[in-house]
Every structure is written in C-alpha cells, then in structure tokens.
Motif scaffolding. Structure first.
Motif, PDB file in Angstrom:
ATOM      1  N   SER A 112       0.847  -1.202   0.000  1.00  8.28           N
ATOM      2  CA  SER A 112       0.000   0.000   0.000  1.00  8.28           C
ATOM      3  C   SER A 112       0.878   1.246   0.000  1.00  8.28           C
ATOM      4  O   SER A 112       2.089   1.166   0.240  1.00  8.28           O
ATOM      5  N   ALA A 156       0.107   8.457   5.647  1.00 11.60           N
ATOM      6  CA  ALA A 156       1.439   9.043   5.605  1.00 11.60           C
ATOM      7  C   ALA A 156       1.940   9.408   7.002  1.00 11.60           C
ATOM      8  O   ALA A 156       3.110   9.751   7.173  1.00 11.60           O
ATOM      9  N   THR A 164       4.489  16.165   0.921  1.00  4.38           N
ATOM     10  CA  THR A 164       3.423  15.578   0.094  1.00  4.38           C
ATOM     11  C   THR A 164       3.128  16.544  -1.047  1.00  4.38           C
ATOM     12  O   THR A 164       2.881  17.730  -0.790  1.00  4.38           O
ATOM     13  N   ASP A 214       6.258  12.106  -0.637  1.00  2.00           N
ATOM     14  CA  ASP A 214       5.059  11.267  -0.735  1.00  2.00           C
ATOM     15  C   ASP A 214       4.333  11.653  -2.019  1.00  2.00           C
ATOM     16  O   ASP A 214       3.730  12.717  -2.108  1.00  2.00           O
ATOM     17  N   SER A 268       1.266   5.388  -4.217  1.00  2.00           N
ATOM     18  CA  SER A 268       0.152   4.512  -3.841  1.00  2.00           C
ATOM     19  C   SER A 268      -0.602   4.053  -5.084  1.00  2.00           C
ATOM     20  O   SER A 268      -0.796   4.828  -6.025  1.00  2.00           O
ATOM     21  N   GLN A 279      -3.676   2.601  -4.623  1.00  9.09           N
ATOM     22  CA  GLN A 279      -4.995   2.375  -4.037  1.00  9.09           C
ATOM     23  C   GLN A 279      -6.086   2.716  -5.082  1.00  9.09           C
ATOM     24  O   GLN A 279      -5.817   3.408  -6.063  1.00  9.09           O
TER      25      GLN A 279
HETATM   26  C1  LIG Z   1      -3.538   7.651  -0.498  1.00  5.29           C
HETATM   27  C2  LIG Z   1      -2.438   8.316   0.227  1.00  5.29           C
HETATM   28  C3  LIG Z   1      -1.575   7.632   1.103  1.00  5.29           C
HETATM   29  C4  LIG Z   1      -1.810   6.222   1.533  1.00  5.29           C
HETATM   30  O1  LIG Z   1      -1.897   5.307   0.504  1.00  5.29           O
HETATM   31  P1  LIG Z   1      -2.727   3.946   0.730  1.00  5.29           P
HETATM   32  O2  LIG Z   1      -2.391   3.169  -0.504  1.00  5.29           O
HETATM   33  O3  LIG Z   1      -4.171   4.324   0.829  1.00  5.29           O
HETATM   34  O4  LIG Z   1      -2.216   3.301   1.954  1.00  5.29           O
HETATM   35  C5  LIG Z   1      -0.494   8.308   1.641  1.00  5.29           C
HETATM   36  N1  LIG Z   1      -0.282   9.605   1.373  1.00  5.29           N
HETATM   37  C6  LIG Z   1      -1.110  10.315   0.585  1.00  5.29           C
HETATM   38  C7  LIG Z   1      -0.801  11.746   0.314  1.00  5.29           C
HETATM   39  C8  LIG Z   1      -2.220   9.705  -0.001  1.00  5.29           C
HETATM   40  O5  LIG Z   1      -3.034  10.414  -0.788  1.00  5.29           O
END
Ligand SMILES: *Cc1c(COP(=O)(O)O)cnc(C)c1O
Length: 408
Positions: free
Chosen positions: A67, A97, A139, A165, A189, A191
């Motif tokens: 993830s 994060a 981020t 990130d 990610s 996701q």
């Molecule tokens: C989605 C996200 C995460 C976490 O990712 P997952 O795959 O949902 O664990 C971390 N940081 C940011 C900025 C995100 O948008």
C-alpha cells in the motif's frame, strides 16, 4: 435551483466507469494465476513492475509493496529513527502518511502549508526543524509539486533525509524531474482512487543503495533473500505485493502516461471555463512544476460567494457532483490519534518521548493550514471525463456561484 443543466453521470474512480481496467489486466492476471506462483519472491510480475518503474523514473531502485501507507512506512524505517526522533511532515495529508511515523517510534512534527497550494514550503519546514529532526516528508498534494528547490537545499544543508510522498502525484515533475526523485526516497500509492490502481498497492524509489537495502529488508520481514547466509536482520513486517497485484500494475503502468496527459488537458479546459467566475480561483501551479491533477482543487473567496465552499458543495450535490469542501475537514493533527495521543495501549508512546513544542497540536500555530482548508473545494477528477463532463462541472460551479450571489 437552476434547470439549465441536464444531469450527467460522471465517471467514478470507484468503479469501471472511471477506471482503465480491461483486457490487458485480465490477460496479465490470468498469466500470473496459471503460472501457479503468486508470491513476488518467486514470480516475475512484481520484478517486472519494479524494473519498469525504476526505468520510467530514471532511478537505481524501485520496490513494490502492499500500500501507499506501507511505502511511507518503508521510507521511515529506512532512515531508522531513534525512538522520539522527529519527522517533519505536513498538516494536510492522508493518515497513511502519518501512522507509519508513530509505528517507528518517531514523532510527527507538522509544518504549516502555503494556503495557495496546501503544500509545505522551505520556510514552514525550517520553522519546525530541531536537533532531533531525523527526516522530512513532503506531500505533493492533489498532484501539484511542492516548491522543491529551496526544500532540497534546506534538507541537504542540514543533512536531513528528504522523503517525497507522491501518492497523489504520479507523473508530476519539477524542473523537468520526476516527483519522487528530487529527494532521497519517493513513495507512491496504487490504491483504488489514485491515478492508476491495483486496488491496494504501493511503490518506493531511491537512488541510495543503503536506503534501498533497508527498504528491501523492511518489505521482507528483515529477511535477506538472496544473501549467502540470510537472517532476520531487524524488526520488520511483510509488506510484499502479491503477483496478482503486480500483474495488474504492470498493465496499469502502460496506461499511466495517457491518463496523466488527459488529466492535464481536461484541467486546462476547466480552468478556461472558470475564468471570470467571481470569487473562484483555479489551482496555483509554480512556474517550475507540472501538476497532474489527482483532484481538481479550487479556492473560493467567501467574501464574494456567500456560504463559500459549503454552499457551492451543497448546490453541486443537486447536480450529482460530489465534492469535498475543506478536503480532509480538519488538519491531520486535529484527529484523535494526535489530540488524545492514542497509540499503544494506554502508553501514549512515542508521544511520551516528545519535546512539548514538537507536539503542540493547536490550530492557532497553523494559520496557513486553517486558511487553506477554509477556502478549498476538492472536485473529483478523472482521465475518463469527457469534454462534456468537464463543461458540466464548469457550468455547475458557475451556476452555483451565481445562485449564492443572488444574481440568478
Ligand atoms: C492515499 C495516500 C496515502 C496512503 O496510501 P494507501 O495506498 O491508501 O495506503 C499516503 N499519502 C497520501 C498523500 C495519499 O493520498
């Protein structure tokens, strides 16, 4: 309410309407299943994904994991903080994060953000650095890269590892360089709702061999696969991606460039449509950055538009356009985890080790964050939107603003 607009069902990233999942992914998954090898330690799909992702970003090492949260956890574990060490991060981000920082026994120290972009800046980071800072995590929110040159300079000057990130910023660049490769480690990610997806999944990149070694071990319970005499060399979890996800990811990666290009193109169209709408500002992108629009975030001036973002969101709902006023509602540090320091049993560890100033999580210390969240409306964005979909969103915003201002 205006009847000008005929309802349009917008593609959603939560189902097939807004995801590019098709025959390519099916073929790859079938091959993985029929191979009988679903673990990445033996299979070929995750290895292929890692090689191709490293090549795409021009980095020495890429690792797949389970993830985006796991990816951040690997990055934090790679820099190996002592319990109580501080990791500077942003007040507007996903909990995925932040939780990894606490799991590694470190203290998240929040830097304020620039309200124009909702991103941290070199100045806001510098304001919270201390002799205990072990790493900085930035981020690139919504796909919009942070102003990186001064941040990289600050981190290098102070000798502090810099983690990017990039969960929301696949394809984004700064000075022509890929987000995730400007600092020491980049995390991504896969996701369901990100630019490309395997349902759940993550990626980590680095050019540093020593960090790469620790990331590899952290994904694999500390076990040195391939070593002459492997051992569990330090405390670590199983964060591996399975071959099933790896197969989907290999197919998805082929579609990333087209998705990014389309998202940027459509964002340009919405910006045109919103030109001249009173009280509404389109995303601010620095001259050195390329924003890849994970979401489309507008700023609304509540002095011009009565009820502000809440009012617009309410009216847009009547058009089945579901937006997020204030994005995460409250800054990350206002969540119970931080306010009540709920971690391991009743211990409050690792907060118990923190300098009081580092864990002073009061709103008044973060004016940029308060201003940022008050004024933003996050609009879902998707590379499968048609030009008509974008016109619909643009008209919906225009009509909502006019309605709230009483000119319609
Ligand atoms: C989605 C996200 C995460 C976490 O990712 P997952 O795959 O949902 O664990 C971390 N940081 C940011 C900025 C995100 O948008």
């Amino acid at each position: 309410m205006d009847t000008l607009l005929r309802k349009v069902a917008l593609p959603s990233d939560q189902d097939a309407s807004g995801r590019n999942l098709g025959q390519e992914e099916i073929a790859a998954v079938s091959e993985a299943i029929l191979s009988g090898t679903l673990t990445s330690t033996k299979g070929r799909f995750v290895k292929t994904l890692e090689q191709r992702f490293a090549a795409r970003l021009g980095v020495k090492h890429a690792f797949a994991c389970s993830s985006g949260s796991a990816a951040v956890h690997c990055a934090v574990a790679a820099v190996d903080p002592e319990p109580g060490d501080e990791i500077v991060t942003t007040s507007i981000t996903d909990m995925g994060a932040l939780a990894p920082i606490l799991y590694q026994g470190a203290i998240p120290v929040f830097a304020d953000v620039d309200p124009r972009t909702c991103n941290v800046t070199a100045e806001s980071i510098a304001a919270v650095l201390s002799e205990r800072t072990k790493a900085i995590i930035v981020t690139h929110l919504f796909g919009n890269p942070c102003e990186m040159e001064p941040i990289v300079t600050l981190a290098r000057t102070r000798g502090i590892p810099l983690i990017e990130d990039c969960a929301q910023s696949f394809g984004a660049t700064y000075d022509g360089r890929h987000a995730g490769t400007l600092g020491d480690i980049g995390t991504f990610s896969l996701q369901q709702g990100k630019h490309i997806t395997t349902g759940e999944g993550g990626l980590i990149v680095t050019n540093d061999d020593a960090l790469a070694r620790r990331i590899f071990l952290f994904i694999n319970k500390g076990w040195g696969y391939g070593d002459p005499e492997p051992d569990h060399s330090f405390l670590a979890l199983n964060y591996r991606m399975s071959e099933l996800c790896g197969a989907v990811a290999v197919a998805q990666l082929e579609k990333l460039d087209a998705a990014v290009t389309r998202r940027i193109e459509l964002a340009g169209q919405l910006a045109e449509l919103l030109r001249g709408v009173p009280g509404v500002s389109v995303p601010f992108v620095g001259p050195r950055g390329i924003h890849t629009y994970w979401k489309y975030c507008i700023r609304v001036d509540a002095d011009v538009v009565p009820e502000g973002v809440g009012g617009i969101a309410r009216l847009l709902r009547e058009y089945d356009i579901f937006t997020a006023p204030r994005y995460i509602q409250k800054p990350a540090f206002m969540c119970e985890i931080f306010q009540k320091k709920r971690t391991f049993g009743k211990s409050s560890f690792p907060f118990t080790l923190a300098r009081p100033e580092a864990v002073d999580y009061r709103l008044e210390r973060f004016p940029g964050t308060v201003e940022a969240l008050e004024g933003i409306l996050v609009i879902p964005w998707n590379d499968r939107f048609s030009e008509q979909d974008v016109r619909y969103i643009g008209e919906g915003i225009r009509v909502s603003v006019d309605t709230l201002r009483g000119v319609r």
